[in-house]
Design a protein around this motif. Sequence first.
Motif, PDB file in Angstrom:
ATOM      1  N   GLN A   1      40.688  49.033  22.359  1.00 37.09           N
ATOM      2  CA  GLN A   1      41.456  49.096  23.610  1.00 37.09           C
ATOM      3  C   GLN A   1      40.539  49.088  24.816  1.00 37.09           C
ATOM      4  O   GLN A   1      40.857  48.501  25.835  1.00 37.09           O
TER       5      GLN A   1
ATOM      6  N   GLN B   1      39.279  53.692  32.499  1.00 39.30           N
ATOM      7  CA  GLN B   1      39.922  52.638  33.277  1.00 39.30           C
ATOM      8  C   GLN B   1      38.917  52.101  34.297  1.00 39.30           C
ATOM      9  O   GLN B   1      38.204  52.846  34.961  1.00 39.30           O
TER      10      GLN B   1
ATOM     11  N   ALA C   1      39.738  45.729  25.437  1.00 41.79           N
ATOM     12  CA  ALA C   1      40.884  45.025  26.015  1.00 41.79           C
ATOM     13  C   ALA C   1      40.957  45.266  27.519  1.00 41.79           C
ATOM     14  O   ALA C   1      41.167  44.334  28.318  1.00 41.79           O
ATOM     15  N   ILE C   2      40.745  46.541  27.880  1.00 45.02           N
ATOM     16  CA  ILE C   2      40.788  46.879  29.311  1.00 45.02           C
ATOM     17  C   ILE C   2      39.712  46.109  30.057  1.00 45.02           C
ATOM     18  O   ILE C   2      39.957  45.526  31.122  1.00 45.02           O
TER      19      ILE C   2
ATOM     20  N   LYS D   1      40.627  42.555  30.569  1.00 47.05           N
ATOM     21  CA  LYS D   1      41.621  42.418  31.639  1.00 47.05           C
ATOM     22  C   LYS D   1      40.940  42.483  33.003  1.00 47.05           C
ATOM     23  O   LYS D   1      41.214  41.672  33.881  1.00 47.05           O
TER      24      LYS D   1
ATOM     25  N   GLU E   1      39.303  39.283  33.874  1.00 45.70           N
ATOM     26  CA  GLU E   1      40.261  38.270  34.343  1.00 45.70           C
ATOM     27  C   GLU E   1      40.578  38.465  35.811  1.00 45.70           C
ATOM     28  O   GLU E   1      40.506  37.536  36.622  1.00 45.70           O
ATOM     29  N   GLN E   2      40.898  39.721  36.111  1.00 43.17           N
ATOM     30  CA  GLN E   2      41.265  40.029  37.496  1.00 43.17           C
ATOM     31  C   GLN E   2      40.119  39.700  38.428  1.00 43.17           C
ATOM     32  O   GLN E   2      40.303  39.091  39.473  1.00 43.17           O
TER      33      GLN E   2
END
Lengths: 949, 140
Positions: free
Chosen positions: A869, A844, A872-873, A876, A879-880
Amino acid sequence: TGVTALHRSLRHGALVKAEEGIVCMCEERARMLQDQFAVSVNHVHALAILVATFHYEKQPPALDQDTFADYTARTSFERPLLSGVAYAQRVMHADREAFERQQGWIIKTMKHEPSPPQDEYAPVIYSQETVSYIEGLDMMSGEEDRENILRSRATGKAVLTRPFRLMSNHLGVVLTFPVYLVDLPPDAKVEDRVAATAGYLGGAFDVESLVENLLRQLAGNQELVVNVYDVTNHSNPLVMYGSEVPLGAPSPSHTCTLDFGDPFRNHHMICRYRSEPHVPWSAITTPSGVFVILMLIGYIIYAAWNRYDSVKEDCRKMEALKKRAEAADVAKSQFLATVSHEIRTPMNGVLGMLDMLLDTELKSTQRDFAQTAQICGKALISLINEVLDRAKIEAGKLELESVPFDLRSILDEVVSLFSSKSREKGIELAVYVSERVPEILLGDPGRFRQIITNLVGNSIKFTERGHIFVQVHLADHSNLATEPKVESVANGINGHIDETSVVSTSVPHNTLSGFEAADSRNSWENFKALLSYDTNDMAYGSDSGNVTLVVSVEDTGIGIPIHAQGRVFMPFMQADSSTSRNYGGTGIGLSISKCLVELMSGQINFVSRPNVGSTFTFTAVLQRCERNAINVSKSALLHPLPSSFQGLSTLLVDKRPVRATVTEYHLQRLGIASKSVRTIEQALGVLLGRNGTSLTSMPRKQLSMLLVESDSWGLKMDVPLRTRFLEMKQNGCESVFPQVILLSLADSDKMKAEYAVDSVITKPLKASTLAACLFQSLGISITQANNEKKHHGPDSLYGLLLGKNILVVDDNKVNLRVAAGTLKKYGAKVECVESGKDALERLQVPHKFDLCLMDIQMPEMDGFEATRQIRAIEAKAHEQRDNADNSDAGSTAKKAQWHLPVLAMTADVIQATHEECTKYGMDGYVSKPFEEKQLFKAVQKFLGPSASS
Amino acid sequence: MAAAALRAQLNALLANMFTTGMVDEQFQQLQSLQEDGGSASGFVAEVATLFIDDADRIIADIAALLDQPVVDFDKVDAHVHQLKGSSSSVGAQKVKLACMHFRQFYEAKSKEGCLMALALVRSEFCDVRNKFQTMMQLEQ
């Protein structure tokens, strides 16, 4: 029909000819008859003129019965056909009485009665004696005679009656001539003639005799039937001559008209053959001959056709049989393949179980039984495999692979396969591959190994002492050695085998083991020549894609008997039946090897001398494959040798140069520089540096090993060697005490006890064994040296991985532990997780990891999914962060991108392609277990100085 | 002196393992890791123990799978793959080869073949296990 037509035409021809003949003969007869008749008529005519002459101017005529009778009797020879002539006087009724008176008798009719009164009478007054009975008879009393008389006196010519039977019972006619009182002109009128008529001369004409005489004179009388007819009345022809009834058969006949001088009467002569004209012989023989010939020809054609038919039929049968045989052959091969496979499957089970059984606690007898069973089973399996191979080759189903492989490691495998056997027998087993043979070749490693294994296996089987030596060279420069030396062959033939064997045992040959070899091309002289090519000619022949290898397997076994050498490559043929008793085997191996070699477009042949040995040599064409052309993944397949020996150097003591070369070859493969000397003494000299050529060839290199062949190890040599070493150490010549290593055929423990050496390497040599043993014996010092090397700069793994955080994901604890251990060795900080989920937890954002190594095949979540995945993380997070960037504009470039390098760990380097990995967002892959070079290459991209800056 | 003898015996054992082809270069690597001192001194022993336990379990699993009336060959595949991974990591060459040999049988879905191959794997594993255990005893 043709024959009958021919027959008919021939018959017709004959008939025509017969007809022509009959026409000819008939005409001839008719003319002659006519002539004869005319002659007779002329005689009568002459008589008539005579009578007339007597009547001229004289009344009564100067002629009487006596004179007439006398004259006619005397001249009757002139008229042979006239039975008699008579003269009748014309007496008018008015003169009758006077006449009767004068003659003294009355006129009588033909019926000898007194004639009734008539206009005129024609009583016979003169007659030939032969016909005197008609004297005084009135010739005009008979109807026909009267007619004749009237006609004759009207025409003045001879007139004939119709034929009738004469007194002689012959057919005849009566000829009547008029006698005129005056000489009448030929054109006198009828009245004048009648008036001038004095009387009539007549004669009976024997036609039958005439014709008879005539025919008798002519040839061909017998076959001819002649009929003469009076045809004055057409509807009722009267027979003058011949049978009354005409022959019924319509045989060819001819009719001729006869002119007897009487225009009133018509006569015919008809001639025909007496018998049916017989068919000429030729008309029968020719057609029958033709018929026979035709039949014969027909039969010949028929027979030929029959034969052709039967041959065709036979041919068809043969064809069918051939097809069946071929089908049977294919079926046989298939059957063999199937059955072999079916047997192999349960046999593997049997063998496996036997293996397990042998692992259990067994009594020695039980163990013996089980081992025997296992050996038998293995023999059976190998036989079945060979039969299967043979069947496959025969069925044309065997196809060669074309994959990159390392020839040297193949040969190492062969050596390790036979190492225990060769050790048991105390045979030297050695492999040498020319330097010029490329490291990686394209071909079928399995089949290549099979050929060599087979040859070496045979050699091992038949060799009790000496050596087995496998050499691989390139074809182009081993040519000089491919001609077997004449002298060695001569030795074999000239019968001094005892002598040569004595020589071979007493004087060591310059071969691998000192025993004589069948093919002297492997002697040191030749070998040296090849080696010089190796070193001098390195650049040669790199242009073409094909590499032709020459592989020779030399042994010093029992050899092949001369008489059996011709059938060595025939399947199931062994030298003699005792061979299989003594040595086992089926004899199928060499024939398979031959097939395989031919499939590799090579040739196999051998040189063998009984009691000396055999050398099998084969060539094979393989493709060149440059190492850098293969991708990295495949190179991992090829079991590279450890490179940690680079830079070491050894001194080799071996009295046999060939063997020394082999040992050097192995050392060279490990990157160890070597120098060989013949004896320990020389070695000591080299160590002392006394010898001029000593260590100059390897300057600055540390001598770390002294390899000594066991048979070159002189007695009591160890003590001086020790002292020498000690001296050297004291002198400071050598910083490290060289390890003394013995190369020996026998068991290592015993040898080590016997000789005072640091370590013993048990032969046969192969690079990996050598490496392993050197690891053991040199151990720490080397690894330390390596460590030192690895601390160098960022171009080593140590430099790359030092202090890096690495996450290793693998469900397999062993793998995990090993990977972690390896990475830690290079100074990395490693964290291990056992599943994809755990990995995701750790990853993470933000996290500390520099690299993630991910197993692909994992339960629940496999490597690909986990990577997806992770990406994908990361997305994300971007984006943040982008959103955050909008609010906080002063973001540094360092955190520009979250992209954790994820490398797949895979054992199946063949299946895992780079494309597949990148498709799932991975950055590459590393082999599992790690291979140093490959790991370095894969990691360098991400952790190298350029990447991390 | 006893230590030296033990050491010699260990070396002989290791050499034997190499020459018979039971272990390959990977095992050398492991050994070298241990000798580096970078890892714990019992590294090889630890890995070997892990391997033995793991392989024991996997072989038992495969045996159980093959004991079923209907064999799930995919699962067998997964297990064999794992065992192959483990064995290649530890350098147990013969077990690795046996696993590769196994592949053809579960691909052909032949239960018989699998059983045989399993027997082979097991026998190879027993070999290497014995050797490893001896080795570990000697190391201690």
